[in-house]
Scaffold this active site. Structure first.
Site, PDB file in Angstrom:
ATOM      1  N   TYR A  55      47.108 -23.470  27.429  1.00 27.96           N
ATOM      2  CA  TYR A  55      45.721 -23.054  27.698  1.00 27.96           C
ATOM      3  C   TYR A  55      45.558 -22.466  29.102  1.00 27.96           C
ATOM      4  O   TYR A  55      44.678 -21.618  29.301  1.00 27.96           O
ATOM      5  CB  TYR A  55      44.744 -24.218  27.436  1.00 27.96           C
ATOM      6  CG  TYR A  55      44.579 -24.428  25.948  1.00 27.96           C
ATOM      7  CD1 TYR A  55      43.841 -23.518  25.180  1.00 27.96           C
ATOM      8  CD2 TYR A  55      45.221 -25.463  25.288  1.00 27.96           C
ATOM      9  CE1 TYR A  55      43.734 -23.664  23.806  1.00 27.96           C
ATOM     10  CE2 TYR A  55      45.118 -25.618  23.913  1.00 27.96           C
ATOM     11  CZ  TYR A  55      44.376 -24.717  23.182  1.00 27.96           C
ATOM     12  OH  TYR A  55      44.276 -24.854  21.817  1.00 27.96           O
ATOM     13  N   ARG A  58      46.292 -18.855  28.631  1.00 28.96           N
ATOM     14  CA  ARG A  58      45.164 -18.208  27.926  1.00 28.96           C
ATOM     15  C   ARG A  58      43.979 -18.036  28.886  1.00 28.96           C
ATOM     16  O   ARG A  58      43.306 -17.022  28.902  1.00 28.96           O
ATOM     17  CB  ARG A  58      44.685 -19.052  26.740  1.00 28.96           C
ATOM     18  CG  ARG A  58      45.708 -19.556  25.750  1.00 28.96           C
ATOM     19  CD  ARG A  58      46.059 -18.495  24.725  1.00 28.96           C
ATOM     20  NE  ARG A  58      46.952 -17.484  25.232  1.00 28.96           N
ATOM     21  CZ  ARG A  58      48.282 -17.653  25.427  1.00 28.96           C
ATOM     22  NH1 ARG A  58      48.868 -18.768  25.151  1.00 28.96           N
ATOM     23  NH2 ARG A  58      49.028 -16.671  25.904  1.00 28.96           N
ATOM     24  N   ASN A  89      35.350 -17.521  19.286  1.00 28.03           N
ATOM     25  CA  ASN A  89      36.176 -17.278  20.472  1.00 28.03           C
ATOM     26  C   ASN A  89      35.878 -18.274  21.575  1.00 28.03           C
ATOM     27  O   ASN A  89      34.737 -18.665  21.793  1.00 28.03           O
ATOM     28  CB  ASN A  89      35.952 -15.857  20.994  1.00 28.03           C
ATOM     29  CG  ASN A  89      36.332 -14.823  19.952  1.00 28.03           C
ATOM     30  OD1 ASN A  89      37.020 -15.165  18.986  1.00 28.03           O
ATOM     31  ND2 ASN A  89      35.903 -13.595  20.136  1.00 28.03           N
ATOM     32  N   ASP A  91      36.795 -17.450  24.677  1.00 29.83           N
ATOM     33  CA  ASP A  91      36.595 -16.663  25.909  1.00 29.83           C
ATOM     34  C   ASP A  91      35.103 -16.532  26.199  1.00 29.83           C
ATOM     35  O   ASP A  91      34.254 -16.898  25.377  1.00 29.83           O
ATOM     36  CB  ASP A  91      37.284 -15.287  25.796  1.00 29.83           C
ATOM     37  CG  ASP A  91      36.647 -14.369  24.755  1.00 29.83           C
ATOM     38  OD1 ASP A  91      35.419 -14.139  24.812  1.00 29.83           O
ATOM     39  OD2 ASP A  91      37.372 -13.855  23.880  1.00 29.83           O
ATOM     40  N   HIS A 106      34.200 -23.077  18.583  1.00 30.87           N
ATOM     41  CA  HIS A 106      35.512 -23.684  18.830  1.00 30.87           C
ATOM     42  C   HIS A 106      35.745 -24.051  20.294  1.00 30.87           C
ATOM     43  O   HIS A 106      36.873 -24.246  20.704  1.00 30.87           O
ATOM     44  CB  HIS A 106      36.625 -22.740  18.338  1.00 30.87           C
ATOM     45  CG  HIS A 106      36.650 -22.602  16.851  1.00 30.87           C
ATOM     46  ND1 HIS A 106      37.256 -21.549  16.184  1.00 30.87           N
ATOM     47  CD2 HIS A 106      36.111 -23.384  15.865  1.00 30.87           C
ATOM     48  CE1 HIS A 106      37.106 -21.714  14.875  1.00 30.87           C
ATOM     49  NE2 HIS A 106      36.406 -22.805  14.662  1.00 30.87           N
ATOM     50  N   GLY A 172      35.632  -8.892  13.575  1.00 29.71           N
ATOM     51  CA  GLY A 172      36.915  -9.284  14.144  1.00 29.71           C
ATOM     52  C   GLY A 172      37.384 -10.683  13.807  1.00 29.71           C
ATOM     53  O   GLY A 172      37.901 -11.377  14.663  1.00 29.71           O
TER      54      GLY A 172
HETATM   55  P1  OAD Z   1      42.521 -14.156  13.652  1.00 29.49           P
HETATM   56  O1  OAD Z   1      43.653 -13.856  14.577  1.00 29.49           O
HETATM   57  O2  OAD Z   1      42.793 -15.043  12.495  1.00 29.49           O
HETATM   58  O3  OAD Z   1      41.934 -12.789  13.069  1.00 29.49           O
HETATM   59  C1  OAD Z   1      41.690 -11.712  13.909  1.00 29.49           C
HETATM   60  C2  OAD Z   1      40.979 -10.627  13.140  1.00 29.49           C
HETATM   61  O4  OAD Z   1      40.681  -9.591  14.058  1.00 29.49           O
HETATM   62  C3  OAD Z   1      41.819 -10.011  12.011  1.00 29.49           C
HETATM   63  O5  OAD Z   1      41.029  -9.924  10.838  1.00 29.49           O
HETATM   64  C4  OAD Z   1      42.156  -8.631  12.558  1.00 29.49           C
HETATM   65  O6  OAD Z   1      42.248  -7.648  11.525  1.00 29.49           O
HETATM   66  C5  OAD Z   1      40.973  -8.352  13.459  1.00 29.49           C
HETATM   67  N1  OAD Z   1      41.229  -7.391  14.538  1.00 29.49           N
HETATM   68  C6  OAD Z   1      42.381  -7.059  15.149  1.00 29.49           C
HETATM   69  N2  OAD Z   1      42.165  -6.116  16.093  1.00 29.49           N
HETATM   70  C7  OAD Z   1      40.839  -5.843  16.071  1.00 29.49           C
HETATM   71  C8  OAD Z   1      39.978  -4.970  16.815  1.00 29.49           C
HETATM   72  N3  OAD Z   1      40.456  -4.174  17.777  1.00 29.49           N
HETATM   73  N4  OAD Z   1      38.663  -4.949  16.521  1.00 29.49           N
HETATM   74  C9  OAD Z   1      38.167  -5.768  15.538  1.00 29.49           C
HETATM   75  N5  OAD Z   1      38.922  -6.602  14.823  1.00 29.49           N
HETATM   76  C10 OAD Z   1      40.233  -6.648  15.083  1.00 29.49           C
HETATM   77  O7  OAD Z   1      41.295 -14.695  14.558  1.00 29.49           O
HETATM   78  P2  OAD Z   1      40.002 -15.516  14.127  1.00 29.49           P
HETATM   79  O8  OAD Z   1      39.545 -15.148  12.760  1.00 29.49           O
HETATM   80  O9  OAD Z   1      39.036 -15.440  15.239  1.00 29.49           O
HETATM   81  O10 OAD Z   1      40.713 -21.386  16.546  1.00 29.49           O
HETATM   82  O11 OAD Z   1      40.614 -16.973  14.090  1.00 29.49           O
HETATM   83  C11 OAD Z   1      39.796 -18.071  13.867  1.00 29.49           C
HETATM   84  C12 OAD Z   1      40.288 -19.263  14.646  1.00 29.49           C
HETATM   85  O12 OAD Z   1      41.689 -19.466  14.418  1.00 29.49           O
HETATM   86  C13 OAD Z   1      40.186 -19.109  16.144  1.00 29.49           C
HETATM   87  O13 OAD Z   1      38.910 -19.411  16.639  1.00 29.49           O
HETATM   88  C14 OAD Z   1      41.209 -20.052  16.663  1.00 29.49           C
HETATM   89  C15 OAD Z   1      42.320 -19.795  15.664  1.00 29.49           C
HETATM   90  O14 OAD Z   1      43.201 -20.810  15.451  1.00 29.49           O
HETATM   91  C16 OAD Z   1      40.867 -22.241  17.562  1.00 29.49           C
HETATM   92  O15 OAD Z   1      41.447 -21.964  18.599  1.00 29.49           O
HETATM   93  C17 OAD Z   1      40.243 -23.568  17.346  1.00 29.49           C
END
Ligand code: OAD
Length: 229
Positions: A55, A58, A89, A91, A106, A172
């Site tokens: 972390y 990050r 997120n 951040d 989260h 996203g």
């Molecule tokens: P993911 O990494 O699972 O998904 C990221 C998404 O962003 C994907 O659908 C990509 O296609 C999309 N993506 C990539 N580049 C992009 C861009 N430039 N613009 C828009 N979209 C884009 O991330 P999350 O769905 O946020 O939890 O993941 C959910 C949770 O899983 C997070 O909050 C985290 C993780 O484990 C914790 O840390 C508790």
């Protein structure tokens, strides 16, 4: 006149163009790390130094990053809508762009919390949180992050917000992590819904959903035109 409520569910993809890695894309964070080692209570019990180091890296990355155009469009939209952001997120780029209403489902990486009393939450000074950094009652501080296997304390508040939405924007996120991914099911059937993502998940049984298959910055510009006109 009351503004309409635009509820936004954002995920790692909205910060990708700011230089913060997503989790599940190619080269995403979970390719290089074992989730259970760095993001679970078991991992914390096994090796605190490893978790803190993960972390810290990050946190440094977040501090060195800046909000991008997609975050800025959401701020601009506050002139026209009551914008309520529910972000997965950790951040703070929504806040640093200027968004005024952000719920962090989260947790928040720039905060730490006590390991004996989860209500004792502190700002992390700089990017490092180390072994020996204690809450004012003397217990080790941990990252203020919801780990796998832990409750999501703000989920009920998030559900309430989604139920009141006049328009829902998903941006996203891979919609793979629950309960966050299930939030969209609480939106009223009739309201317009948009999903901006270059590689969107398959979404079933959600009415009135328009998919904008673009990156955050470009997709948000398109959305702005669509909902302001
Ligand atoms: P993911 O990494 O699972 O998904 C990221 C998404 O962003 C994907 O659908 C990509 O296609 C999309 N993506 C990539 N580049 C992009 C861009 N430039 N613009 C828009 N979209 C884009 O991330 P999350 O769905 O946020 O939890 O993941 C959910 C949770 O899983 C997070 O909050 C985290 C993780 O484990 C914790 O840390 C508790």
């Amino acid at each position: 006149m009351n503004k309409k409520k635009l509820v936004v569910l954002s995920g790692a993809g909205i910060s990708a163009e700011s230089g913060i890695s997503t989790f599940r894309d190619a080269n995403g964070l979970w390719e290089g790390y074992d989730i259970m080692e760095v993001a679970s209570p078991i991992g914390w019990g096994n090796n605190r130094a490893l978790v803190l180091d993960f972390y810290n890296k990050r946190r440094k990355n977040v501090i060195e990053s800046k909000p991008n155009g997609a975050h800025h469009v959401l701020v601009e939209l506050e002139k026209h809508f009551d914008v309520l952001i529910i972000t997965q997120n950790v951040d703070d780029l929504h806040e640093r762009a200027g968004s005024t209403n952000v719920l962090h489902l989260h947790g928040e990486i720039r905060k730490a919390r006590s390991t004996i009393n989860p209500e004792l939450i502190y700002d992390v000074d700089g990017w490092e949180l180390n072994e020996g950094d204690l809450c004012h009652l003397g217990s080790q501080l941990r990252p203020h992050i919801v780990w796998f296997g832990e409750e999501v304390p703000l989920i009920e508040s998030a559900i309430n917000i989604v139920q009141k939405a006049d328009c829902l924007l998903i941006v996203g996120t891979s919609l793979l992590v629950y309960p966050a991914a299930g939030l969209i099911q609480f939106a009223n059937r009739e309201i317009p819904k948009y999903y901006i993502d270059p590689n969107p998940a398959e979404v079933r049984e959600v009415a009135n959903l328009k998919i904008i298959k673009k990156k955050g910055t470009e997709g948000m510009k398109e959305l702005f035109e669509l909902i302001i006109k």
